[in-house]
Structure formats: C-alpha cells, structure tokens
Write a protein that holds these residues in place. Structure first.
Motif, PDB file in Angstrom:
ATOM      1  N   ASN A  44     -53.895 -17.948  20.625  1.00  0.00           N
ATOM      2  CA  ASN A  44     -52.888 -16.746  20.329  1.00  0.00           C
ATOM      3  C   ASN A  44     -52.278 -16.843  18.936  1.00  0.00           C
ATOM      4  OD1 ASN A  44     -52.759 -15.212  22.833  1.00  0.00           O
ATOM      5  ND2 ASN A  44     -52.270 -16.986  24.056  1.00  0.00           N
ATOM      6  N   LEU A  45     -52.150 -15.853  18.387  1.00  0.00           N
ATOM      7  CA  LEU A  45     -51.465 -16.074  17.035  1.00  0.00           C
ATOM      8  C   LEU A  45     -50.044 -16.272  17.099  1.00  0.00           C
ATOM      9  CD1 LEU A  45     -52.646 -12.939  14.934  1.00  0.00           C
ATOM     10  CD2 LEU A  45     -53.202 -15.264  14.781  1.00  0.00           C
ATOM     11  N   ASP A  46     -49.696 -17.425  16.492  1.00  0.00           N
ATOM     12  CA  ASP A  46     -47.995 -17.834  16.364  1.00  0.00           C
ATOM     13  C   ASP A  46     -47.609 -17.443  15.243  1.00  0.00           C
ATOM     14  OD1 ASP A  46     -45.773 -18.825  16.609  1.00  0.00           O
ATOM     15  OD2 ASP A  46     -46.454 -21.111  16.606  1.00  0.00           O
ATOM     16  N   LEU A  47     -46.765 -16.287  15.116  1.00  0.00           N
ATOM     17  CA  LEU A  47     -46.321 -15.824  13.930  1.00  0.00           C
ATOM     18  C   LEU A  47     -44.989 -16.105  13.403  1.00  0.00           C
ATOM     19  CD1 LEU A  47     -47.841 -12.352  13.676  1.00  0.00           C
ATOM     20  CD2 LEU A  47     -48.586 -14.550  12.644  1.00  0.00           C
ATOM     21  N   ASN A  48     -44.380 -17.296  14.023  1.00  0.00           N
ATOM     22  CA  ASN A  48     -43.135 -17.874  13.577  1.00  0.00           C
ATOM     23  C   ASN A  48     -43.144 -18.301  12.227  1.00  0.00           C
ATOM     24  OD1 ASN A  48     -40.795 -19.417  13.641  1.00  0.00           O
ATOM     25  ND2 ASN A  48     -41.365 -20.927  15.347  1.00  0.00           N
ATOM     26  N   ILE A  49     -42.374 -17.709  11.358  1.00  0.00           N
ATOM     27  CA  ILE A  49     -42.379 -18.217   9.852  1.00  0.00           C
ATOM     28  C   ILE A  49     -41.744 -19.592   9.763  1.00  0.00           C
ATOM     29  CG2 ILE A  49     -42.223 -15.769   9.105  1.00  0.00           C
ATOM     30  CD1 ILE A  49     -39.268 -16.309   8.510  1.00  0.00           C
TER      31      ILE A  49
ATOM     32  N   GLU B  53     -43.003 -21.991  11.247  1.00  0.00           N
ATOM     33  CA  GLU B  53     -44.401 -22.698  11.173  1.00  0.00           C
ATOM     34  C   GLU B  53     -45.106 -22.582   9.601  1.00  0.00           C
ATOM     35  OE1 GLU B  53     -45.353 -24.421  13.603  1.00  0.00           O
ATOM     36  OE2 GLU B  53     -43.858 -23.910  14.826  1.00  0.00           O
ATOM     37  N   ILE B  54     -45.417 -23.868   9.295  1.00  0.00           N
ATOM     38  CA  ILE B  54     -45.579 -24.068   7.660  1.00  0.00           C
ATOM     39  C   ILE B  54     -46.676 -23.278   7.220  1.00  0.00           C
ATOM     40  CG2 ILE B  54     -47.074 -26.161   8.038  1.00  0.00           C
ATOM     41  CD1 ILE B  54     -44.575 -25.314   4.998  1.00  0.00           C
ATOM     42  N   ASP B  55     -47.894 -23.172   8.262  1.00  0.00           N
ATOM     43  CA  ASP B  55     -48.938 -22.269   7.988  1.00  0.00           C
ATOM     44  C   ASP B  55     -48.754 -21.076   7.916  1.00  0.00           C
ATOM     45  OD1 ASP B  55     -48.639 -22.324  10.614  1.00  0.00           O
ATOM     46  OD2 ASP B  55     -50.759 -22.836  11.191  1.00  0.00           O
ATOM     47  N   VAL B  56     -48.109 -20.475   8.696  1.00  0.00           N
ATOM     48  CA  VAL B  56     -47.344 -18.944   8.816  1.00  0.00           C
ATOM     49  C   VAL B  56     -46.714 -18.733   7.453  1.00  0.00           C
ATOM     50  CG1 VAL B  56     -46.269 -16.860   9.921  1.00  0.00           C
ATOM     51  CG2 VAL B  56     -47.499 -18.787  11.403  1.00  0.00           C
ATOM     52  N   PHE B  57     -45.863 -19.761   7.067  1.00  0.00           N
ATOM     53  CA  PHE B  57     -45.038 -19.454   6.033  1.00  0.00           C
ATOM     54  C   PHE B  57     -45.693 -19.385   4.660  1.00  0.00           C
ATOM     55  CE2 PHE B  57     -42.058 -20.889   2.710  1.00  0.00           C
ATOM     56  CZ  PHE B  57     -41.001 -20.251   2.782  1.00  0.00           C
ATOM     57  N   ILE B  58     -46.842 -20.192   4.659  1.00  0.00           N
ATOM     58  CA  ILE B  58     -47.944 -20.304   3.264  1.00  0.00           C
ATOM     59  C   ILE B  58     -48.447 -18.921   3.445  1.00  0.00           C
ATOM     60  CG2 ILE B  58     -49.801 -21.403   2.338  1.00  0.00           C
ATOM     61  CD1 ILE B  58     -48.673 -24.017   3.594  1.00  0.00           C
ATOM     62  N   GLY B  59     -49.257 -18.590   4.538  1.00  0.00           N
ATOM     63  CA  GLY B  59     -49.917 -17.337   4.603  1.00  0.00           C
ATOM     64  C   GLY B  59     -49.085 -15.920   4.360  1.00  0.00           C
ATOM     65  N   LEU B  60     -47.525 -16.022   4.692  1.00  0.00           N
ATOM     66  CA  LEU B  60     -47.009 -14.934   4.565  1.00  0.00           C
ATOM     67  C   LEU B  60     -46.548 -14.726   2.748  1.00  0.00           C
ATOM     68  CD1 LEU B  60     -44.968 -13.005   5.885  1.00  0.00           C
ATOM     69  CD2 LEU B  60     -43.020 -14.670   5.302  1.00  0.00           C
ATOM     70  N   PHE B  61     -46.464 -15.865   2.100  1.00  0.00           N
ATOM     71  CA  PHE B  61     -46.326 -15.753   0.673  1.00  0.00           C
ATOM     72  C   PHE B  61     -47.389 -15.473  -0.022  1.00  0.00           C
ATOM     73  CE2 PHE B  61     -42.060 -17.197   1.323  1.00  0.00           C
ATOM     74  CZ  PHE B  61     -41.248 -16.980   0.068  1.00  0.00           C
TER      75      PHE B  61
ATOM     76  N   VAL C 276     -56.140 -19.402  11.299  1.00  0.00           N
ATOM     77  CA  VAL C 276     -55.911 -18.136  11.662  1.00  0.00           C
ATOM     78  C   VAL C 276     -54.428 -17.605  11.668  1.00  0.00           C
ATOM     79  CG1 VAL C 276     -56.207 -16.601  13.951  1.00  0.00           C
ATOM     80  CG2 VAL C 276     -57.902 -18.120  13.182  1.00  0.00           C
ATOM     81  N   ASP C 277     -53.592 -18.643  12.257  1.00  0.00           N
ATOM     82  CA  ASP C 277     -52.204 -18.136  12.068  1.00  0.00           C
ATOM     83  C   ASP C 277     -51.788 -17.930  10.388  1.00  0.00           C
ATOM     84  OD1 ASP C 277     -51.901 -18.434  14.634  1.00  0.00           O
ATOM     85  OD2 ASP C 277     -51.118 -20.763  14.516  1.00  0.00           O
ATOM     86  N   ALA C 278     -52.145 -18.847   9.631  1.00  0.00           N
ATOM     87  CA  ALA C 278     -51.955 -18.565   8.024  1.00  0.00           C
ATOM     88  C   ALA C 278     -52.523 -16.967   7.800  1.00  0.00           C
ATOM     89  CB  ALA C 278     -52.646 -19.336   7.186  1.00  0.00           C
ATOM     90  N   LEU C 279     -53.579 -16.657   8.439  1.00  0.00           N
ATOM     91  CA  LEU C 279     -54.088 -15.176   8.055  1.00  0.00           C
ATOM     92  C   LEU C 279     -53.250 -14.209   8.672  1.00  0.00           C
ATOM     93  CD1 LEU C 279     -56.349 -13.336   7.161  1.00  0.00           C
ATOM     94  CD2 LEU C 279     -57.576 -13.731   9.351  1.00  0.00           C
ATOM     95  N   GLY C 280     -52.594 -14.382   9.878  1.00  0.00           N
ATOM     96  CA  GLY C 280     -51.801 -13.593  10.386  1.00  0.00           C
ATOM     97  C   GLY C 280     -50.428 -13.434   9.473  1.00  0.00           C
ATOM     98  N   GLY C 281     -49.853 -14.444   9.119  1.00  0.00           N
ATOM     99  CA  GLY C 281     -48.912 -14.403   8.151  1.00  0.00           C
ATOM    100  C   GLY C 281     -49.361 -13.664   6.868  1.00  0.00           C
ATOM    101  N   LEU C 282     -50.573 -14.148   6.304  1.00  0.00           N
ATOM    102  CA  LEU C 282     -51.035 -13.377   4.987  1.00  0.00           C
ATOM    103  C   LEU C 282     -50.964 -11.722   5.101  1.00  0.00           C
ATOM    104  CD1 LEU C 282     -53.784 -14.197   2.999  1.00  0.00           C
ATOM    105  CD2 LEU C 282     -54.089 -12.103   3.919  1.00  0.00           C
ATOM    106  N   LEU C 283     -51.645 -11.125   6.470  1.00  0.00           N
ATOM    107  CA  LEU C 283     -51.616  -9.871   6.776  1.00  0.00           C
ATOM    108  C   LEU C 283     -50.255  -9.145   6.671  1.00  0.00           C
ATOM    109  CD1 LEU C 283     -54.555  -9.681   9.220  1.00  0.00           C
ATOM    110  CD2 LEU C 283     -54.674  -9.287   7.026  1.00  0.00           C
ATOM    111  N   ALA C 284     -49.259  -9.718   7.463  1.00  0.00           N
ATOM    112  CA  ALA C 284     -48.002  -9.474   7.417  1.00  0.00           C
ATOM    113  C   ALA C 284     -47.348  -9.206   6.077  1.00  0.00           C
ATOM    114  CB  ALA C 284     -47.009 -10.215   8.448  1.00  0.00           C
ATOM    115  N   GLY C 285     -47.168 -10.171   5.123  1.00  0.00           N
ATOM    116  CA  GLY C 285     -46.979 -10.249   4.020  1.00  0.00           C
ATOM    117  C   GLY C 285     -47.547  -9.150   2.911  1.00  0.00           C
ATOM    118  N   ALA C 286     -48.969  -8.939   2.892  1.00  0.00           N
ATOM    119  CA  ALA C 286     -49.485  -8.064   2.237  1.00  0.00           C
ATOM    120  C   ALA C 286     -49.192  -6.524   2.783  1.00  0.00           C
ATOM    121  CB  ALA C 286     -51.345  -8.216   2.478  1.00  0.00           C
ATOM    122  N   LEU C 287     -49.051  -6.418   3.762  1.00  0.00           N
ATOM    123  CA  LEU C 287     -48.727  -5.154   4.487  1.00  0.00           C
ATOM    124  C   LEU C 287     -47.228  -4.559   3.635  1.00  0.00           C
ATOM    125  CD1 LEU C 287     -48.586  -2.570   6.280  1.00  0.00           C
ATOM    126  CD2 LEU C 287     -47.769  -4.003   8.269  1.00  0.00           C
ATOM    127  N   VAL C 288     -46.287  -5.407   3.857  1.00  0.00           N
ATOM    128  CA  VAL C 288     -44.858  -5.227   3.344  1.00  0.00           C
ATOM    129  C   VAL C 288     -45.028  -4.968   1.889  1.00  0.00           C
ATOM    130  CG1 VAL C 288     -42.665  -5.904   3.086  1.00  0.00           C
ATOM    131  CG2 VAL C 288     -43.904  -6.265   5.268  1.00  0.00           C
TER     132      VAL C 288
END
Length: 700
Positions: free
Chosen positions: A514-519, A521-529, A612-624
C-alpha cells in the motif's frame, strides 16, 4: 442501463455528423479574391506539412510505448493505446484542416459585418469541437464495450486506461511542438516587425507573418484540440478506473449488481453533455455590433444553453440510474450535485480567467497603464496579475472538491471510503461535459486571428480589419476560459487517477503493498520535491525552446529586410521568402519538443521502478505546482496580450507609441506563457498520473 454505453456512442456519432454538417456549411462560403485564396492556401500547406512531420516524429515515440506496454502490461493494452493516439491525432488534423479553410471565408464575410463573420468562424471551430468530443467519446465507448462487456478480458480496465495514455501522448507533443512553433513565429514577427521595423501586425512585408498564421492553427487549434481530447477522455476514464481498481465498491466485476451503475453514470453525463452541446451550437448567431460584450453574449449563448441542458439531464439521470435501494442513504441526487458542482466551478474558473484577461476589467487596464513607464513595469504587473489569479482559482477548485466530495458521501454514505472520491471524479466530467461547444468557442479564436492576418496581408479596407480585430480580441478571452476548464478538470482528474493508482498498487500486489504517503518518510519526501520541481523544469525547457527558435526567426526576418532590396519599403512586386520562415519554425519546434515531451513519461517510469512511495510523492508534488503554474502562465500571458490590444485600439497613445512598444514586449514575454508552457502543464500532470496508473502492476 446496459444501453447507456450505446447511447453515448450514438451521441458521439451525432456529434461527428454535426461536425460534417458544419464542414459543408463553411466550405460553401466564399473564400474571397485570388490574393485571399493564395494566402489561405499557403497557411494550409504550412500547417499540414508541420502536422505530418510532427506525427512522424511522435509515431516513433508511440511505437516504443506500444512495445513497452505490450511487454510489461498486455498486448491488448497496446492496441487500446494506439486507438487513443490515432483518434486524438485524427481529431487535431481534421480540425486544423477546416480552421485553415475557414480563415479566408471569415475575412470575406467580415466585409458584411460581424453578423456574417461570427457564425462562420464559430462553425469552423465547431468542426474541431465536435470532432474532438465525438471521436474521444466514440473511441472510449468502443474500447469499454469491446474489452469489458463483449470480450470480458483480464486486466480490462488497465486496457481501457491505456486508451487515455495514447490520447495523452499525442496531446503532450502536440501542445509542446505546436506551442513552440506558433510562439517562435509570433515573437519573431512582432519584435522585428512591430518594434524594430515599425510596420503593422500581419503586414505582407513581414516574412514571418505566414509562419505566425500557420502557428495559430498548429498550436491553438490542433494542439488545443488534442489537449481537450485527452482531458475529456481522461475525465470519463477517471471515475470508471477508480471504481474498478477500488474493488468496484465491494463487487468484483462490471456485471455485478450495484456496480454497473457506477461505470455507466459517467458515460450518461457525457451523453447528456454531448446532446446539450449539439443543441447549444445552433444558437450561436452574430449581431451587427462589433462591441465585444455583444459578441461575447452571442458566442457564449451556446455554452450556457448546453450547461443548462446538462444540469437538468444529470439530475434526472441520477434518479433513473441510482433510484431504488442502490444507496444506504437513498440520496442519488448527491452524485448529481457532484457533477453540477464541477460544471459550475469550471464555468467559474472560466469567468475568473475572463476577469484577469479581458480588457473590460481592471487587471488588464492596470497593465496597460503600466506601459506608460516602460516594459519592465509592464512585465512586473503582468506577473503579479497572473499570480493573484492563482489564489482565486485555487479557492474555486477547493470549493469544487468540497462540494463534489460531500455529494459523493451523501449518495454512498459517509462510511464508504471511495464515495467522496467518486464524487470528485464526477466533478471533472461535469467540467468537461460540454466539451463539444467549449472547444468550438476556443477554436473560433485562431480562425478570427487568421482572418485578421489575411485582411492585412490582402490589403483590404480597414473596416474589414475592424471587424476581425473585434472577433480576435474576444478569441483571446475565450481561449483563456477554455484553458481554465482544461486545467481545472486536470486537477480533479489527476486526483481521481492518483487514488486509482493507489488502489491499483494494492491490487497488483495482492494487498501486500500500500502506498505510504507520510512526508516524514524520506522516500516520499524526496519524491514530493522531485514532483514539485518537475513543472518548473518543464516550463523552463519549453520557454527556452521558444527563445531559441524565436532567435532563429528574428535573425531570418532581419536578414530578409537587409538583403532583399525594396522589401521593407514595400515596393511593388517585392515579396518576402515566407517559406524559409515556415521551415525554421517547423525544424526548431520538432527538435525542441522531444526532451520536454519525453520527460513527462520517462521520469515517473524511472521513479516507479525504483520506489513506488517516492512515485506517490512525485505525483502529489507535481499536481500542486503544475496546477498553480498552469493558471499563472495562462492568465498572465492572456492579460499581457489583451493589454497590447487595448492600447492598439487607441488607449495610451495607440499603435506606434512608446506604451505600445512596452506592451509588445509584455505580450512577447507572455506568448510562451499562455500558448506553450502554461497549456502543457495540465497535460504534464495527467500524463505522469496515467503513466503511473497503467504501469502500476509492473512497479510492484
């Protein structure tokens, strides 16, 4: 209920039939004298040559994607991908063909005033509008019926989603390539012609004028059509995929009781919207006044009627499809509220764009006032205007999300996990339900712009240019409105597709991942940026591309003025080498579109295969950031453009004055904002999301 996909397909065929009728109507009108026919033919030849070359380049990328999809997902998904790509390209080509035929006919009709010219320009645009809506809906219904209903294949919904990815591929390259082409020519023509040489816009002495007019068609007609094709198809796919990947609200397949309704309701909304658009299109009639308020009222009559029919139809349809004991709360009207909320917010986003880009309101007038103190303050005021418009648009989107989420929960119950999300996905369809007439109104703009260019180059009476200028000024506003619809729906569609991606990851891994989109988490944080930075990088690449292509155009125009005796002075028999300028724009735009276009597909694939978690963060950051940049660029660019036109109409010294030169600089800065980088943002965020969804099973 089982008949709804067939009804939607029939309405799509009716839309295509209407496009054929409008094509015949436009073709029957007179194209004018020999000089006008020559100019029309040159523009048409240039546009067709560019699109054919562009599609050859894109075909290489599309074939590579087809092979990857066939290997990683399913061979049938590559077939669906190809269908989406071919239909999207076909709609753009058909619309561009008619638009380049309607331009001279609009010019000829303008001799008799706006009452004759407006309907021809609108009908030329309507061929594009109904080709886009008709082909998108027909192709999607065929794909759904074939793979889900008739063949009942495995991975049916991944295969249907691949149709949207095919459309997105064409849209991305058409928007970027066409946008670079049109703005390279426009910037070159304006800076050397109006600022350096002091000659009018579209003057026949300017070698870049034909290329500029070609660009209007390949960027603002074919590119915009592919954009809305993808947006429209994606908005219908989003709620269907959400239900499918979420386990179909407790059921397993489209045939189960209580599930089919959720698949067919988005199709019903598209059906009603198409019927409303067809009826509304017949109500666009021009008056005798060139006043932009009167023209705007005439042009928007069709959109308003289509919206009214859609609202009534959706309310009735929600009770028909979801009546009885479907919901625990027995409130089927909740889903109608979600759709109508999206429709109204889309309209409000358009009106917000109109406020910030029309010369009837203070933002544009204030930019025009700043031209009194030079280009620097003009640019600063345009930037701040675009930024302020983002805040207003974000508030509207959040209202739309809240209303749609509430409506979905009212219908399905507050304890249902995806009820509110399904409502949000429906809101995106609400925004684009009347795509047929929305694209018609948008594609009308480039036709009116071309009509003005032909009037100038054919040296017709100034009264003709007065009429075409009035039509063109309105066209800038309608373009900004359509961009508002497109980017608003992109935000909502991307959100729904993002949740589908989340469910698809869980499904593909048997519930183990399951996606873990807790920012935290370092991989999500990296993906978000990374995601937040991507739209800025994409914008920079496309603006640089316009700058480099425009530099080549500027040097070529200067060379011709310098080396062709009598050209700048307008001596009889001396004509510019327009073909060379067309070739420069074509070659530059095709080379420059590859890296930005590839970025949107390659980056999510690389990140997805790594984490995959980093990808979730990437999609969230790009959307905004992508949404905010799209609104900012579209509205800032539109405001600069109309500030220039406001001055050219006589304010602040009129044409040739120092304020006018400052306004031209502002407009030049705004050109890649509003017609290249800005419009491509909404495709960027959806392409990354839909690529992630299609390849979700491969990632895990």
């Amino acid at each position: 209920m089982e008949a709804i996909p067939y009804l939607a397909a029939l309405s799509a065929l009716a839309g295509l039939g209407l496009a054929g009728y409008y094509y015949t109507s436009v073709k029957a009108a007179s194209p004018g004298n020999d000089r006008m026919v020559f100019l029309m033919t040159e523009i048409q030849k240039g546009a067709k040559a560019f699109l054919q070359k562009e599609y050859q380049w894109v075909a290489v990328f599309a074939v590579a994607m087809m092979i990857l999809i066939a290997i990683v997902i399913d061979p049938l998904a590559s077939v669906s991908y190809l269908l989406g790509a071919v239909l999207s390209g076909g709609a753009g080509y058909a619309g561009m063909t008619v638009a380049t035929m309607a331009n001279a006919r609009t010019t000829e009709a303008a001799k008799d005033g706006p009452a004759k010219a407006l309907p021809i320009a609108f009908r030329g645009g309507a061929v594009m509008g109904f080709a886009v809506a008709g082909l998108a809906l027909l192709g999607l219904m065929f794909t759904y019926l074939l793979f889900v209903e008739w063949l009942e294949v495995d991975k049916a919904f991944e295969i249907v989603t691949a149709y949207g990815l095919g459309a997105s591929t064409i849209a991305l390259f058409s928007r970027v390539g066409g946008g670079i082409y049109t703005k390279a020519a426009d910037v070159g023509a304006d800076l050397v012609g109006k600022v350096e040489a002091g000659i009018p816009e579209d003057d026949p002495r300017n070698p870049a004028t034909i290329a500029d007019n070609v660009g209007d068609n390949v960027g603002d007609v074919a590119g915009m059509g592919a954009d809305l094709f993808e947006s429209y198809a994606g908005s219908i796919i989003a709620p269907i995929s959400l239900v499918a990947f979420a386990g179909a609200i407790g059921a397993e397949s489209a045939g189960d009781d209580g599930v089919l309704q959720f698949f067919v309701f988005p199709m019903f909304v598209a059906f009603i919207g198409m019927v409303g658009s067809i009826i509304g299109s017949f109500l666009v009639k021009g008056g005798d006044s060139t006043d932009s308020k009167s023209l705007s009222k005439a042009l928007h009559m069709g959109t308003n009627v289509a919206m009214g029919i859609t609202i009534v139809g959706v309310v009735a349809g929600s009770f028909w499809i979801f009546g009885g004991d479907t919901f625990p709360e027995d409130k089927p009207w909740g889903l109608a509220v979600s759709v109508i909320g999206g429709l109204i917010v889309g309209w409000a986003l358009g009106k917000t764009a109109e406020y910030y880009t029309s010369d009837h309101f203070s933002p544009v007038k204030k930019i025009a006032q700043q031209t009194e103190t030079g280009p620097a303050t003009t640019v600063l005021k345009g930037i701040s205007t675009g930024m302020v418009s983002v805040a207003a648009s974000v508030v509207l989107i959040l209202i739309g999300v809240a209303v749609a989420y509430w409506g979905g929960q009212q219908a399905l119950g507050s304890d249902n996990e995806i009820g509110g999300l399904y409502g949000i996905a429906l809101a995106a369809i609400g925004m684009l339900a009347t795509t047929g007439v929305v694209v018609s109104v948008d594609a009308y703009g480039p036709i009116a712009d071309n009509a003005g260019g032909i009037a100038e180059m054919a040296e017709l009476d100034p009264s003709v240019r007065e009429v075409t200028d009035a039509l063109d000024s309105l066209g800038n506003t309608t373009a900004a409105i359509a961009k508002g619809f497109a980017v608003g729906s992109a935000a909502l569609t991307a959100l729904a597709l993002f949740k589908s991606f989340e469910f698809a990851v869980a499904t593909a891994s048997g519930g183990e991942t399951n996606l873990d989109l807790n920012i935290g988490e370092i991989d999500v944080f990296i993906g978000l940026f990374i995601g937040a930075a991507l739209p800025f990088l994409f914008a920079a690449l496309t603006i640089d591309a316009v700058g480099r292509a425009a530099a080549q155009m500027i040097e070529e125009v200067r060379r011709q003025f310098r080396e062709i005796p009598g050209l700048r002075e307008g001596e009889p028999g001396v004509i510019p080498d327009s073909a060379r300028c067309v070739a420069i724009s074509t070659e530059a735009s095709l080379k420059e579109m590859v890296i930005p276009g590839g970025l949107a597909v390659v980056v999510p694939l690389i990140i997805g295969f790594i984490d995959v978690d980093a990808l979730g963060g990437l999609l969230a950051g790009a959307l905004v950031t992508g949404f905010a940049l799209a609104i900012f660029m579209a509205n800032a660019g539109g405001a600069w453009d109309n500030a220039k036109k406001y001055i050219e109409a006589g304010a602040h010294g009129g044409k040739g004055s120092d304020p006018h030169k400052a306004a031209v600089v502002g407009d030049t800065v705004g050109d890649p904002f509003k017609d290249t980088s800005g419009p491509a943002m909404n495709i960027l965020i959806k392409v990354m999301t839909i690529v992630s969804l299609v390849f979700a099973s491969a990632f895990v």
